[in-house]
Design a protein around this motif. Structure first.
Motif, PDB file in Angstrom:
ATOM      1  N   GLY A 279     -10.861   9.744 -11.362  1.00 14.43           N
ATOM      2  CA  GLY A 279      -9.700   9.140 -11.727  1.00 14.43           C
ATOM      3  C   GLY A 279      -8.991   7.940 -10.874  1.00 14.43           C
ATOM      4  O   GLY A 279      -8.238   7.302 -11.283  1.00 14.43           O
ATOM      5  N   PHE A 280      -9.830   7.820  -9.880  1.00 18.83           N
ATOM      6  CA  PHE A 280      -9.392   6.638  -8.939  1.00 18.83           C
ATOM      7  C   PHE A 280     -10.074   5.455  -9.338  1.00 18.83           C
ATOM      8  O   PHE A 280     -11.273   5.371  -9.913  1.00 18.83           O
ATOM      9  CB  PHE A 280      -9.746   7.013  -7.428  1.00 18.83           C
ATOM     10  N   ASP A 281      -9.294   4.235  -9.014  1.00 14.74           N
ATOM     11  CA  ASP A 281     -10.076   2.984  -9.441  1.00 14.74           C
ATOM     12  C   ASP A 281     -11.067   2.375  -8.439  1.00 14.74           C
ATOM     13  O   ASP A 281     -11.784   1.762  -8.807  1.00 14.74           O
ATOM     14  CB  ASP A 281      -8.921   1.923  -9.693  1.00 14.74           C
TER      15      ASP A 281
ATOM     16  N   LEU B 133       0.966  -1.191  -0.174  1.00 13.34           N
ATOM     17  CA  LEU B 133       0.193  -0.153   0.107  1.00 13.34           C
ATOM     18  C   LEU B 133       0.968   1.068   0.005  1.00 13.34           C
ATOM     19  O   LEU B 133       2.069   1.177   0.746  1.00 13.34           O
ATOM     20  CB  LEU B 133      -1.029   0.045   1.221  1.00 13.34           C
ATOM     21  N   LEU B 134       0.684   1.979  -0.926  1.00 13.56           N
ATOM     22  CA  LEU B 134       1.191   3.325  -0.955  1.00 13.56           C
ATOM     23  C   LEU B 134       0.489   4.479  -0.411  1.00 13.56           C
ATOM     24  O   LEU B 134      -0.584   4.821  -1.254  1.00 13.56           O
ATOM     25  CB  LEU B 134       1.837   3.539  -2.199  1.00 13.56           C
ATOM     26  N   LEU B 135       0.805   5.289   0.742  1.00 12.78           N
ATOM     27  CA  LEU B 135      -0.110   6.280   1.374  1.00 12.78           C
ATOM     28  C   LEU B 135       0.382   7.687   0.715  1.00 12.78           C
ATOM     29  O   LEU B 135       1.523   7.878   1.325  1.00 12.78           O
ATOM     30  CB  LEU B 135      -0.170   6.394   2.626  1.00 12.78           C
ATOM     31  N   THR B 136      -0.387   8.368   0.002  1.00 16.04           N
ATOM     32  CA  THR B 136       0.401   9.845  -0.659  1.00 16.04           C
ATOM     33  C   THR B 136      -0.458  10.669   0.421  1.00 16.04           C
ATOM     34  O   THR B 136      -1.480  10.485   1.040  1.00 16.04           O
ATOM     35  CB  THR B 136      -0.133   9.915  -1.899  1.00 16.04           C
TER      36      THR B 136
ATOM     37  N   ALA C 118     -13.108  -3.792  -1.493  1.00 21.78           N
ATOM     38  CA  ALA C 118     -11.696  -4.209  -1.767  1.00 21.78           C
ATOM     39  C   ALA C 118     -11.904  -6.012  -1.625  1.00 21.78           C
ATOM     40  O   ALA C 118     -11.046  -6.712  -2.590  1.00 21.78           O
ATOM     41  CB  ALA C 118     -10.793  -3.714  -0.716  1.00 21.78           C
ATOM     42  N   ALA C 119     -12.664  -6.547  -0.757  1.00 25.71           N
ATOM     43  CA  ALA C 119     -13.039  -7.909  -0.429  1.00 25.71           C
ATOM     44  C   ALA C 119     -13.268  -8.658  -1.656  1.00 25.71           C
ATOM     45  O   ALA C 119     -12.853  -9.793  -1.790  1.00 25.71           O
ATOM     46  CB  ALA C 119     -13.502  -8.152   0.905  1.00 25.71           C
ATOM     47  N   GLY C 120     -13.915  -8.017  -2.514  1.00 24.52           N
ATOM     48  CA  GLY C 120     -14.233  -8.704  -3.602  1.00 24.52           C
ATOM     49  C   GLY C 120     -13.547  -8.491  -4.877  1.00 24.52           C
ATOM     50  O   GLY C 120     -13.677  -8.965  -6.081  1.00 24.52           O
ATOM     51  N   GLN C 121     -12.244  -8.162  -4.576  1.00 27.47           N
ATOM     52  CA  GLN C 121     -11.223  -8.074  -5.747  1.00 27.47           C
ATOM     53  C   GLN C 121     -10.176  -9.031  -5.524  1.00 27.47           C
ATOM     54  O   GLN C 121      -9.720  -9.476  -4.466  1.00 27.47           O
ATOM     55  CB  GLN C 121     -10.889  -6.628  -5.931  1.00 27.47           C
ATOM     56  N   ASN C 122      -8.996  -8.882  -6.520  1.00 29.98           N
ATOM     57  CA  ASN C 122      -7.880  -9.641  -6.543  1.00 29.98           C
ATOM     58  C   ASN C 122      -6.663  -8.621  -6.893  1.00 29.98           C
ATOM     59  O   ASN C 122      -6.778  -8.150  -7.979  1.00 29.98           O
ATOM     60  CB  ASN C 122      -7.857 -10.950  -7.192  1.00 29.98           C
ATOM     61  N   PHE C 123      -5.698  -8.375  -5.669  1.00 34.14           N
ATOM     62  CA  PHE C 123      -4.847  -7.451  -5.902  1.00 34.14           C
ATOM     63  C   PHE C 123      -3.565  -7.915  -6.302  1.00 34.14           C
ATOM     64  O   PHE C 123      -2.531  -7.301  -6.058  1.00 34.14           O
ATOM     65  CB  PHE C 123      -4.860  -6.445  -4.846  1.00 34.14           C
ATOM     66  N   THR C 124      -3.543  -9.349  -6.444  1.00 31.16           N
ATOM     67  CA  THR C 124      -1.967  -9.857  -6.577  1.00 31.16           C
ATOM     68  C   THR C 124      -1.242  -9.229  -7.478  1.00 31.16           C
ATOM     69  O   THR C 124      -1.588  -8.996  -8.551  1.00 31.16           O
ATOM     70  CB  THR C 124      -2.324 -11.329  -6.922  1.00 31.16           C
ATOM     71  N   GLY C 125       0.064  -9.013  -7.080  1.00 32.77           N
ATOM     72  CA  GLY C 125       0.954  -8.434  -8.011  1.00 32.77           C
ATOM     73  C   GLY C 125       0.794  -6.804  -8.132  1.00 32.77           C
ATOM     74  O   GLY C 125       1.566  -6.142  -8.900  1.00 32.77           O
ATOM     75  N   ARG C 126      -0.251  -6.376  -7.416  1.00 32.87           N
ATOM     76  CA  ARG C 126      -0.515  -4.734  -7.851  1.00 32.87           C
ATOM     77  C   ARG C 126      -0.268  -4.012  -6.434  1.00 32.87           C
ATOM     78  O   ARG C 126      -0.067  -4.840  -5.232  1.00 32.87           O
ATOM     79  CB  ARG C 126      -2.051  -4.723  -8.033  1.00 32.87           C
ATOM     80  N   GLU C 127       0.103  -2.891  -6.578  1.00 34.17           N
ATOM     81  CA  GLU C 127       0.398  -1.838  -5.529  1.00 34.17           C
ATOM     82  C   GLU C 127      -0.821  -0.891  -5.320  1.00 34.17           C
ATOM     83  O   GLU C 127      -1.352  -0.338  -6.293  1.00 34.17           O
ATOM     84  CB  GLU C 127       1.726  -1.134  -5.646  1.00 34.17           C
ATOM     85  N   VAL C 128      -1.422  -0.845  -4.105  1.00 32.59           N
ATOM     86  CA  VAL C 128      -2.521   0.155  -4.005  1.00 32.59           C
ATOM     87  C   VAL C 128      -2.018   1.532  -3.615  1.00 32.59           C
ATOM     88  O   VAL C 128      -1.641   1.396  -2.262  1.00 32.59           O
ATOM     89  CB  VAL C 128      -3.766  -0.414  -3.051  1.00 32.59           C
ATOM     90  N   VAL C 129      -2.420   2.446  -4.267  1.00 31.65           N
ATOM     91  CA  VAL C 129      -2.132   3.783  -3.802  1.00 31.65           C
ATOM     92  C   VAL C 129      -3.330   4.315  -3.031  1.00 31.65           C
ATOM     93  O   VAL C 129      -4.260   4.451  -3.656  1.00 31.65           O
ATOM     94  CB  VAL C 129      -1.566   4.667  -4.959  1.00 31.65           C
ATOM     95  N   MET C 130      -3.291   4.633  -2.210  1.00 31.42           N
ATOM     96  CA  MET C 130      -4.278   5.242  -1.073  1.00 31.42           C
ATOM     97  C   MET C 130      -4.265   6.745  -0.527  1.00 31.42           C
ATOM     98  O   MET C 130      -3.182   7.085  -0.218  1.00 31.42           O
ATOM     99  CB  MET C 130      -4.589   4.448  -0.010  1.00 31.42           C
TER     100      MET C 130
ATOM    101  N   ARG D  63       1.149  -1.469 -12.750  1.00 34.56           N
ATOM    102  CA  ARG D  63       1.424  -1.814 -11.199  1.00 34.56           C
ATOM    103  C   ARG D  63       0.452  -1.123 -10.276  1.00 34.56           C
ATOM    104  O   ARG D  63       0.370  -1.825  -9.051  1.00 34.56           O
ATOM    105  CB  ARG D  63       2.825  -1.585 -11.266  1.00 34.56           C
ATOM    106  N   TYR D  64       0.145  -0.055 -10.503  1.00 34.99           N
ATOM    107  CA  TYR D  64      -0.734   0.870  -9.449  1.00 34.99           C
ATOM    108  C   TYR D  64      -2.142   0.879  -9.694  1.00 34.99           C
ATOM    109  O   TYR D  64      -2.651   1.120 -10.560  1.00 34.99           O
ATOM    110  CB  TYR D  64      -0.097   2.032  -9.371  1.00 34.99           C
ATOM    111  N   LEU D  65      -2.727   0.468  -8.601  1.00 38.18           N
ATOM    112  CA  LEU D  65      -4.265   0.951  -8.594  1.00 38.18           C
ATOM    113  C   LEU D  65      -4.555   1.987  -7.602  1.00 38.18           C
ATOM    114  O   LEU D  65      -3.891   1.960  -6.360  1.00 38.18           O
ATOM    115  CB  LEU D  65      -5.103  -0.334  -8.356  1.00 38.18           C
ATOM    116  N   LEU D  66      -5.417   2.798  -7.678  1.00 37.66           N
ATOM    117  CA  LEU D  66      -5.816   3.917  -7.149  1.00 37.66           C
ATOM    118  C   LEU D  66      -6.932   3.636  -6.103  1.00 37.66           C
ATOM    119  O   LEU D  66      -8.062   3.589  -6.784  1.00 37.66           O
ATOM    120  CB  LEU D  66      -5.646   5.396  -7.737  1.00 37.66           C
ATOM    121  N   GLY D  67      -6.824   3.815  -4.711  1.00 38.45           N
ATOM    122  CA  GLY D  67      -8.006   3.774  -3.936  1.00 38.45           C
ATOM    123  C   GLY D  67      -8.227   5.152  -3.190  1.00 38.45           C
ATOM    124  O   GLY D  67      -7.130   5.486  -2.591  1.00 38.45           O
TER     125      GLY D  67
END
Lengths: 253, 253
Positions: free
Chosen positions: A81-83, A40-43, A91-103, A67-71
């Motif tokens: 513009g956010f995903d 998780l990347l917190l901006t 979130a619990a209904g998705q698969n984030f394997t290999g991705r980084e979530v920018v929060m 690589r990045y998904l935005l939440g």
């Protein structure tokens, strides 16, 4: 060992910090990592989140780094513009394997940044990972555990203080602590405001989320210790990419 | 009518404000007026308090204006050059008839200045004048009563939140209010932390005062409705003396 509960993020943390934004950033953070996110990347701003994912060339064409998904959210609602919004149920209904979530969220990401300025160990905690988060904090801390409530728009939030009281109770079960006024206030709420769902639903923020049709998120956030994932701040290395310097990186711990 | 309890002074008050610094500024303020003081002048700094009383001429000689007496503290202890500390017990043993008391304290005077920036009616409240202060607030308020806890060094103080809960309970007895998270936290403390003396004595600040030999002040502050005096902010007139422009003047109401 000292136990300190800050009803708002004050700063000045010297040891181990548990950041709480139970509705919903820290609850959602656990869900992202549970569903396979690598980090998780917190901006500190929404713009910083967007610029991590999107590169704009001279012709104005946007290249998206997959690589990045935005939440994130503002006022409880997803941002342009956010995903994703900031919903643990989504979130619990998705698969984030290999991705980084920018929060980027209204209160939780700001609290994490204040905690990271001085804290040696910074963990994200909700009720959903309460046992694991408090055990980890107890194992890491040398002198002090600070539970930091994020609040809402710089005002104290009942749901965060209640959750801090739950965490404080588990810590007190593990050993001796001297407690401050904030911890006593949090423990008093935890012991007198009913079960987690009653407390969260009655909070001003809980009522707002229900009104926005996000009541399932409140029910999700009220579940205790469904996960053993503890989002843990990775201390940045000096050779970190320039565009990650102001970003807090959390991984599953 | 809205009831808002701010666990720290946030600002943005639109109507009637009850400022609470129960250990000890607002408790002592009531004692000064009970003992005959014509007015209380709250300055934003100790230097401003000293310069109200003392005039220094070119030769460095100090002329003292006998109209003013100075009361205040830092860290619980009296300040150099001040006539009194910030002790309600000390104040109750004096006669202030015809004098104005210039007050500067660590937290309460700062909270009063924040309240005065926008509040229409600003009152000082403790437990000692709880019934009178809440009745007055109820009579003045049109839309909102804000109870503002001063806190200690910008951190939430248990004793102020407990006292806010007592005031909130009296207000709820007088009529219908919508309450915010802060009010619910304060009410929960008031209903579960025992009687006022138990709550105040157990607070971090209460323990500190006891250690400084000021335990009598804690017991004084825990007494409910011993006084009907409500220190009330006088709206400054345009022709006020220049040296009173940054000073808040309270009189017995």
């Amino acid at each position: 060992m000292k136990l300190r509960v800050d009803l708002l993020p004050y700063g000045g943390y010297s040891d181990t910090v548990l950041v709480v934004d139970i509705l919903r950033a820290t609850t959602t953070a656990v869900a992202y990592l549970e569903r396979g996110a690598a980090a998780l990347l917190l901006t500190s701003t929404p713009e910083a989140a967007l610029s991590l994912r999107d590169t704009v060339n001279a012709a104005g064409e946007v290249t998206r780094n997959e690589r990045y998904l935005l939440g994130g959210e503002r006022g409880g609602l997803p941002m342009p513009g956010f995903d994703f919004g900031n919903s643990p149920v989504e979130a619990a209904g998705q698969n984030f394997t290999g991705r980084e979530v920018v929060m980027n969220t209204t209160n939780g990401t700001a609290a994490a940044h204040i905690a990271a300025r001085s804290g040696k160990h910074v963990l994200l905690a909700g009720l959903v990972n309460a046992h694991a988060a408090t055990r980890r904090a107890r194992a890491l801390a040398v002198e002090e555990i600070a539970i930091v409530c994020s609040g809402t728009d710089q005002r104290v939030s009942l749901e965060d203080v209640y959750a801090a009281g739950v965490l404080a109770e588990y810590l007190l079960a593990m050993g001796e602590f001297t407690v401050d006024d904030g911890a006593r206030i949090a423990l008093t709420l935890r012991r007198n405001l009913g079960n987690p769902l009653e407390a969260l639903s009655s909070s001003s923020h809980g009522v707002t989320l229900e009104r926005l049709g996000l009541g399932e998120d409140v029910r999700w956030a009220a579940r205790i210790s469904e996960s053993t994932v503890v989002p843990t701040l990775v201390v940045p290395t000096l050779d970190a990419q320039a565009d990650l310097r102001d970003v807090l990186k959390f991984v599953a711990g």
